[in-house]
Scaffold this active site. Sequence first.
Site, PDB file in Angstrom:
ATOM      1  CE1 TYR A 144      -3.487   2.764   0.572  1.00 30.83           C
ATOM      2  CE2 TYR A 144      -2.476   3.289   2.531  1.00 30.83           C
ATOM      3  CZ  TYR A 144      -3.282   3.338   1.668  1.00 30.83           C
ATOM      4  OH  TYR A 144      -4.163   4.513   1.866  1.00 30.83           O
ATOM      5  CG  ASP A 239       5.855   3.859   0.867  1.00 31.09           C
ATOM      6  OD1 ASP A 239       6.039   4.349   1.786  1.00 31.09           O
ATOM      7  OD2 ASP A 239       4.418   3.474   0.379  1.00 31.09           O
ATOM      8  CE  LYS A 267       1.430   5.199   8.235  1.00 28.85           C
ATOM      9  NZ  LYS A 267       1.290   4.278   7.393  1.00 28.85           N
TER      10      LYS A 267
END
Length: 427
Positions: A144, A239, A267
């Site tokens: 994702y 990522d 994050k």
Amino acid sequence: MTRTTSKKLFDRARKVIPGGVNSPVRAYGSVSLDPPFIIRGRGSKVYDVDGNEYIDYVGSWGPMILGHAHPAIVEAVRDRVARGASFGAPTILEIEMAEEINAALPSIEMVRMVNSGTEATMSAIRLARGYTKRKKIIKFAGCYHGHVDYLLVEAGSGAMTFGVPDSAGVPEEFTRNTLSATYNDLNSIDTLIKDCGDEIAAIIVEPVAGNMGTIPPRPGFLQGLRERCSKHGIVLIFDEVMTGFRVAYGGAQILYDIKPDITCLGKIIGGGLPVGAFGGKREIMECLSPLGSVYQAGTLSGNPLAMAAGLVTLRTLKNENPYPKLEKNSAYLGDGIDALLTEHNIPHVCNRVGSMLCTYFTNTPVDNYDDAKTADCERFTKYFTAMLNQGIYLAPSQFEAGFISAAHSQDDLDRTLDAVKMALESI
Ligand SMILES: *Cc1c(COP(=O)(O)O)cnc(C)c1O
């Protein structure tokens, strides 16, 4: 444990917010429950509006590696907001943040801040396409990368197919240049490269897959991607929105010693405030506007509050180095769960990299998306419900990673293992 106030709030929320939530998984759909409404957090715990306390293994889906309401972060944000929340002008904090990131990740020579992980991956792909003047990209099924149109392609088991969008509202034309490969399988990459290697701008990968549970890269997988990208002029994008400063200070690229061309972050680097970043080789990053022709911008990018919270987080991680403790505690919990499940003859696989972990209810080793999908979601729902009712706050899906923070104590871990023991009686 009752959650009547949460239930009332969820009913009220659903009248004015689609599904009652601002991000789908929070709605607890896959576990058929109503979500607790959280009123505050401190350290390893979160508290709901009905007065229940939970040991938190979600950590806001990754950012809260230092636990909730860490005093240094609270103070830094309070101090900044009193001096103005946003200016849309250069600030010293942005330089400090860029210097901190560049020092931690040797593959990054320049970095640009954005406001979410989604923005980071979207901008990284645009940059890779602008730099290479190629159109196609490869992603891995089950990885994702945020809700970017052309990255919402999971492609399931049929690797080496042209992308079919997972979401309504994404025209097929938008995903036509997205190719899907199988995680941990270099053959699936070789086939795509053989077909159209000189049209591929980028390979984007989660160096530890954290959005289909937790799947470590097999030995040689990341190295194999690096070699193929270098050979064919393809930009390798890691990522690391989840893994950055999670699996090691720096991230997975430090742990596995691989240098990607571009890295996406998010994050943890925001300490709980909205943030993202993408950075990499100077030669590539200089293609960005205002230096180059790849446009990218953001009203709130480099926001002082987010920079302040992120900087304190990164400096605390660097100075206190909680990683050995995170490793020890995560191993204790992961091995503990593994042993209990084995004792009860429940088919399972426990995957873990540092403080990211996932227990799959399956007996197939989980190396890719198809393996992950063999997990028994009904059993997970029973397990999840039993854990929640004992005050253990897990992510409400079989396919999410769990996180341990530096604030989790031995007592938290032992209480969690006691809860697992109880839960196993009912699943
Ligand atoms: C969370 C996540 C994203 C998306 O970040 P948002 O801030 O939710 O947009 C992208 N990639 C990975 C690997 C993630 O875990």
